[in-house]
Each structure stands twice: as structure tokens, then as C-alpha cells.
Scaffold this active site. Structure first.
Site, mmCIF file in Angstrom:
data_model
loop_
_atom_site.group_PDB
_atom_site.id
_atom_site.type_symbol
_atom_site.label_atom_id
_atom_site.label_comp_id
_atom_site.label_asym_id
_atom_site.label_seq_id
_atom_site.Cartn_x
_atom_site.Cartn_y
_atom_site.Cartn_z
ATOM 1 N N GLN A 241 -2.497 -4.912 1.818
ATOM 2 C CA GLN A 241 -2.863 -4.744 0.336
ATOM 3 C C GLN A 241 -4.082 -3.670 0.024
ATOM 4 O OE1 GLN A 241 -2.368 -7.985 1.692
ATOM 5 N NE2 GLN A 241 -0.099 -7.399 1.644
ATOM 6 N N GLY B 223 3.495 -3.451 4.164
ATOM 7 C CA GLY B 223 4.554 -2.460 4.706
ATOM 8 C C GLY B 223 3.721 -1.635 5.188
ATOM 9 N N HIS B 224 3.724 -1.220 6.468
ATOM 10 C CA HIS B 224 2.833 0.060 6.920
ATOM 11 C C HIS B 224 3.840 1.013 7.718
ATOM 12 C CE1 HIS B 224 -0.539 -2.213 5.748
ATOM 13 N NE2 HIS B 224 -0.532 -3.139 6.662
ATOM 14 N N LYS C 98 -2.565 3.130 4.557
ATOM 15 C CA LYS C 98 -3.613 2.438 5.726
ATOM 16 C C LYS C 98 -2.945 2.288 7.236
ATOM 17 C CE LYS C 98 -3.200 -1.151 2.924
ATOM 18 N NZ LYS C 98 -2.605 -0.623 2.041
ATOM 19 N N ASP D 118 -0.463 0.669 -0.273
ATOM 20 C CA ASP D 118 0.699 1.785 0.221
ATOM 21 C C ASP D 118 -0.355 3.118 0.145
ATOM 22 O OD1 ASP D 118 2.493 -0.027 0.545
ATOM 23 O OD2 ASP D 118 3.336 0.092 -1.729
HETATM 24 P P1 GDP Z 1 0.052 1.332 3.713
HETATM 25 O O1 GDP Z 1 0.834 0.195 3.254
HETATM 26 O O2 GDP Z 1 -1.242 1.766 2.963
HETATM 27 O O3 GDP Z 1 -0.082 1.313 5.199
HETATM 28 O O4 GDP Z 1 1.138 2.583 3.155
HETATM 29 P P2 GDP Z 1 2.570 2.565 3.342
HETATM 30 O O5 GDP Z 1 3.026 2.856 4.821
HETATM 31 O O6 GDP Z 1 3.241 1.541 2.752
HETATM 32 O O7 GDP Z 1 2.951 4.071 2.608
HETATM 33 C C1 GDP Z 1 2.470 5.092 2.778
HETATM 34 C C2 GDP Z 1 3.485 6.214 2.757
HETATM 35 O O8 GDP Z 1 3.107 7.354 2.875
HETATM 36 C C3 GDP Z 1 4.204 5.887 4.288
HETATM 37 O O9 GDP Z 1 5.492 6.249 4.077
HETATM 38 C C4 GDP Z 1 3.509 7.172 5.109
HETATM 39 O O10 GDP Z 1 4.309 7.705 6.060
HETATM 40 C C5 GDP Z 1 3.219 8.213 4.151
HETATM 41 N N1 GDP Z 1 2.087 8.883 4.208
HETATM 42 C C6 GDP Z 1 0.852 8.383 4.857
HETATM 43 N N2 GDP Z 1 -0.072 9.471 4.641
HETATM 44 C C7 GDP Z 1 0.464 10.609 4.444
HETATM 45 C C8 GDP Z 1 0.022 11.999 3.739
HETATM 46 O O11 GDP Z 1 -0.756 12.433 3.969
HETATM 47 N N3 GDP Z 1 1.371 12.792 3.302
HETATM 48 C C9 GDP Z 1 2.601 12.280 3.193
HETATM 49 N N4 GDP Z 1 3.464 13.082 2.426
HETATM 50 N N5 GDP Z 1 2.939 11.067 3.362
HETATM 51 C C10 GDP Z 1 1.862 10.206 3.813
HETATM 52 P P1 IMO Z 2 0.523 -2.868 1.736
HETATM 53 O O1 IMO Z 2 -0.278 -3.637 2.721
HETATM 54 C C1 IMO Z 2 1.990 -2.973 -2.319
HETATM 55 C C2 IMO Z 2 2.012 -6.672 -4.380
HETATM 56 C C3 IMO Z 2 3.338 -7.285 -4.815
HETATM 57 C C4 IMO Z 2 3.021 -8.081 -6.161
HETATM 58 C C5 IMO Z 2 1.689 -8.634 -5.683
HETATM 59 C C6 IMO Z 2 1.549 -10.073 -5.089
HETATM 60 O O2 IMO Z 2 1.674 -2.234 2.287
HETATM 61 O O3 IMO Z 2 -0.341 -2.045 1.072
HETATM 62 P P2 IMO Z 2 2.541 -11.333 -2.997
HETATM 63 O O4 IMO Z 2 3.890 -11.147 -2.203
HETATM 64 O O5 IMO Z 2 1.542 -10.453 -2.136
HETATM 65 O O6 IMO Z 2 2.200 -12.654 -3.340
HETATM 66 O O7 IMO Z 2 2.711 -10.087 -4.306
HETATM 67 O O8 IMO Z 2 0.919 -7.870 -4.432
HETATM 68 N N1 IMO Z 2 1.966 -6.271 -2.948
HETATM 69 C C7 IMO Z 2 1.853 -5.274 -2.567
HETATM 70 N N2 IMO Z 2 2.036 -4.040 -3.057
HETATM 71 N N3 IMO Z 2 1.541 -2.956 -1.078
HETATM 72 C C8 IMO Z 2 1.258 -3.970 -0.407
HETATM 73 O O9 IMO Z 2 0.865 -4.336 0.806
HETATM 74 C C9 IMO Z 2 1.647 -5.404 -1.124
HETATM 75 N N4 IMO Z 2 1.423 -6.606 -0.910
HETATM 76 C C10 IMO Z 2 1.610 -7.240 -1.971
HETATM 77 O O10 IMO Z 2 4.156 -6.195 -5.141
HETATM 78 O O11 IMO Z 2 2.857 -7.203 -7.169
HETATM 79 MG MG MG Z 3 2.451 -0.396 2.216
#
Ligand code: GDP
Ligand code: IMO
Ligand code: MG
Length: 428
Positions: free
Chosen positions: A223, A40-41, A16, A13
């Protein structure tokens, strides 16, 4: 620079999705190489929010061919739900390619994921419950189902039967659940075969040929480093290779073809699920980061655990992935904090350690050693050049760069596609 890998440098999270999306107009292919719909992106384009799970984030860029590589585990129901949902919003998903060698998440994998977690009780991993671990376990045990198998009913039936023989024993005798029938499994899986067939390809061949032709390929990790099955905080990890090496095994593109490895890292740290997290905050600071950063899971909606930036982890991620660049995200979330603690090393059993301790119990006992950096109060969300940032924000970035050992090439100042300060080009 034709081949770029984007990985998470912390526990996921990091942003990416946004980083991949930003490069979208500059690349020809975006390849997801590990994980599945545990990811989840969130990508925000012109104020519109898209949450992607199984589909590569590159799907949002017109002109990009999104690829689901062989290293991914595919839940077919989710795949088509996501394609339908995104198509309904006007995104063209017709170019999507899926590797025939990718493994399938069968309904019994989801069941097993959930019952295993319940069975583990306080030793649970806190998985996303999507069947990821059981599907990868079958792959390694050589009883998995691959996409190719869906096009040969006889082989599929034999494989499902073989797999269920064992699993039903477990489900019924250990977990007290009902047995799953071969027929119900086949009915569900085969119902997707016709729709899937035109998307299936030898994606390793496609990608290597694209590189030969001078196309740009971006490999997008799900991840992150600390969740990698080999290099993360085992056993509190996911079941795939989320680090840069996984881009090769998960796509069929050799390491000599990779030019850049970009680590995405937040200006603080979060983690979802169980497991050690040295800089975790249990006080109002943690609450503040969660609220200001909107730190709730994109996949499960769970509140994310929050803590300060950890440079030990950043250095470790640099080493394990061979990072060439860091994309620092969410700097804006720290605005208004007078003094920002940054973890520079750990104390383990009374001794200072600068490198990640690899045995589980030392890492569990690691106490962060903090340095305090001066904060800023100015709104930075409109900054587009490094010089636009307040001096203290600039110093914070430069201090993290120094402590982390990899240059910070881009800085996120908001969730939107445009809310970025670019210092160095990532695909030149
Ligand atoms: P990922 O799994 O690595 O793709 O990241 P996620 O989407 O799960 O979580 C990142 C969150 O931060 C999302 O809600 C993005 O919209 C938000 N985000 C990404 N870059 C920035 C930033 O520079 N500033 C802020 N405030 N939010 C950001
Ligand atoms: P993104 O791509 C954050 C965590 C789960 C759990 C562990 C194992 O959005 O960064 P799983 O269901 O993969 O067997 O769970 O990994 N986990 C994540 N945490 N971001 C993710 O993906 C994750 N995908 C799995 O919370 O601790
Ligand atoms: Mg994510």
C-alpha cells in the site's frame, strides 16, 4: 547502507515491486512488514511478468532471503498458492521466513470484509475483499489468531471459539449469513500447519542479527502513505501502517537502525477504491493515463482512477516518512502530452494551502492549483542516463524534485527491470 525502507508515496501501485526487485541483487533480506494479499506488485524480468501479492518482491532475486514480518496478515491458502505458482516458474522460494507473530486471515475475515462493504453501501471503502480489515481489527481487539497459534491445537480451538462466538452473532443477526463452525475453521487452518512449520521463525531476531553482521536489509511496504491507517485519507485507507514507521513495528527492527527511506512515486497519480483524490481526471486525459499506463489493478483488475502529479502529497509523504530519496516511476507514460499539469498547492474554501489539509472535509473540497510544464514527444524508454532524456523531460523531473522536497534518485522509463535512469545510488 544496511537498512533501507521502500514505501509508496501516493495511493499505492507506484511501482514498489519493480523498485524492490531492482535492488534485489544488492540486498540480503527483503522484508514485507504490513498488509497482506491486498497488495499487488508486478515485476517484469526479461519480458516475463510476475504478479506478487503476499510474497515480498525480493523473492525473485536469487540469494535474497524473503521475510514476512510480524506486521503482515497472512492468508495461508494464498501463501501456498503463491509459493506453488512461483516455484512452478522456477523461482526458489525455499528461503522464505514467516514471523510466528504475524496474524492469520481466517476464512471468516474474508466473509466479514465482503458483507461489511455491502452493508456500508455508498459509504463503502472499496476494499480488496481479502479480509485485511477484519483480521487487523481482531489483532487490535486482541482476539486475533497468530501463526504461532497454529502449532497448539488446544489454544487455537479456544481462540477460534472465542472469536466466533461474537462473529456468528454479527453474521447471523446483522448480516443474515450462516454461522461459521469452529470445526470448519480449525480444519482449514490446521491443514496448513505442517507445511508452514519449517518457515516460521523469530524474524525480529533473525533480522537484527543480520544487521549486526553487516547484512543489507530492505523493508518493502505494501500500500502507501495515503492509504496508511494513521496518516492516509481516513477512513478511505487500508488497516495497517504503510508508512516508514510501520517498517519498525512490523518487523521488530528499531528506528535507529534504518539508514534510508525511499519513497516510490508515479509521474502522475492513481487510486483504487473509494475516497478523495484532488487531481483525479474524469475526462479523456484520465482515460489516456489509464490506457498508456496500463492502470488496472494487479489484485482485483479494477480500473485505477487516474490524475496528474500532486506535489502537495509528495511533500506530505516526504514529511511523514522522512524520505531520503524518491524513485519516480512511469515517466514514459507522459510522453506525447504537450503540456503536463502538476498540482503545486490546493485551494480550500477560497484560500491557497500548500500543506495537506488533515481534516476530511477540507481534503474533500481541495481543488488543485496547477502549473503547466512543457512535455516531450521523443520515446524515452531506452534512456539510461539523465542526459539521455529530452531536455523537457529532464526539466519535468527537476521541477517535481523542487516541488516535492526530496531528491529524485531514480527514474522509471518502462516496466522492465532494466528500464531505469539512475541518478543516485539507493543502497550505498
Ligand atoms: P506496486 O503495487 O507499487 O508494486 O505497483 P504495481 O505493480 O501494482 O503497479 C505498477 C505497474 O507499473 C506495474 O504494472 C509495473 O510493471 C509498471 N511499472 C513500474 N515502473 C514503471 C515504469 O517506469 N514505466 C512503466 N511504463 N511501467 C512501470
Ligand atoms: P499495493 O501494495 C492500491 C486500497 C483498496 C481500498 C483500500 C482498503 O499494490 O500498492 P483493503 O483491502 O486494504 O482493506 O482496502 O485500500 N488498497 C490498495 N490500493 N494498491 C494497493 O496495494 C492496495 N491495497 C489496498 O483499493 O481502497
Ligand atoms: Mg500494486
Amino acid at each position: 547502507m544496511p537498512a533501507v525502507v521502500v514505501v509508496g508515496a501516493q495511493w499505492g501501485d507506484e511501482g514498489k515491486g519493480k523498485a524492490t526487485d531492482q535492488l534485489g541483487s544488492r540486498v540480503d533480506y527483503v522484508v514485507k512488514f504490513n498488509g497482506g494479499n491486498n497488495a499487488g506488485h508486478t515485476v517484469v524480468i526479461d519480458g516475463d511478468k510476475y504478479a506478487l501479492h503476499l510474497l515480498p518482491s525480493g523473492i525473485l532475486s536469487p540469494g535474497v532471503t524473503p521475510v514476512i514480518g510480524n506486521g503482515v496478515v497472512v492468508d495461508l491458502e494464498v501463501l501456498f498458492q503463491e509459493i506453488d505458482a512461483i516455484s512452478a516458474r522456477g523461482v526458489d522460494a525455499s528461503r522464505l521466513l514467516v514471523s510466528g507473530s504475524a496474524h492469520v486471515i481466517a476464512p471468516y475475515h474474508r466473509t466479514l470484509d465482503k458483507v461489511t462493504e455491502r452493508f456500508l453501501g455508498k459509504r463503502r471503502i472499496g476494499t480488496t475483499g481479502r479480509g485485511i480489515g477484519p483480521s487487523y481489527a481482531d489483532k487490535i481487539n486482541r482476539v486475533g489468531l497468530r501463526i504461532w497459534d497454529l502449532f497448539d491445537e488446544k489454544i487455537l480451538a479456544e481462540k477460534v471459539e472465542g472469536s466466533l462466538e461474537q462473529k456468528n452473532q454479527l453474521l447471523v443477526k446483522v448480516y443474515n449469513r450462516r454461522a461459521v463452525t469452529v470445526q470448519e475453521t480449525l480444519d482449514e487452518l490446521l491443514s496448513y500447519a505442517d507445511r508452514l512449520r519449517p518457515m516460521v521463525a523469530d524474524t525480529a531476531l533473525v533480522l537484527n542479527q543480520a544487521l549486526d553482521a553487516g547484512k543489507t536489509v530492505l523493508f518493502e511496504a505494501g500500500q502507501a502513505t495515503m492509504l496508511d491507517v494513521d496518516h492516509g485519507t481516513y477512513p478511505f485507507v487500508t488497516s495497517s501502517s504503510a508508512t516508514a514507521g510501520g517498517a519498525c513495528t512490523g518487523s521488530g527492527v528499531g528506528p535507529t537502525r534504518i539508514d534510508r527511506v525511499v519513497g516510490v512515486i508515479k509521474a502522475y497519480t492513481t487510486r483504487v477504491g473509494e475516497g478523495p483524490f484532488p487531481t483525479e481526471l474524469f475526462d479523456s486525459w484520465g482515460e489516456l493515463l489509464r490506457t498508456n499506463g496500463g492502470e488496472f489493478g494487479t489484485t482485483t483488475g479494477r480500473p485505477r482512477r487516474c490524475g496528474w502529479y500532486d506535489a502537495v502529497i509528495a511533500r506530505y509523504a516526504g514529511r511523514i516518512n522522512g524520505l531520503t530519496d524518491l524513485v519516480l516511476t512511469k515517466l514514459d507514460v507522459l510522453t506525447g502530452i504537450e503540456q503536463i499539469p502538476v498540482c503545486v498547492a490546493y485551494e480550500v474554501d477560497g484560500l491557497r494551502v500548500d500543506d495537506m489539509p488533515l481534516d476530511q472535509s477540507s481534503f474533500h473540497h481541495a481543488k488543485p492549483i496547477y502549473e503547466l510544464l512543457p512535455g516531450w514527444t521523443e520515446d524515452i524508454s531506452e534512456a539510461r542516463t539523465f542526459e539521455d532524456l529530452p531536455v523537457n523531460a529532464q526539466s519535468y523531473v527537476l521541477a517535481l524534485e523542487e516541488l516535492s522536497g526530496t531528491r529524485i534518485s531514480s527514474i522509471g522509463v518502462g516496466p522492465g527491470r532494466e528500464a531505469t535512469v539512475q541518478r543516485f545510488d539507493l543502497v550505498d
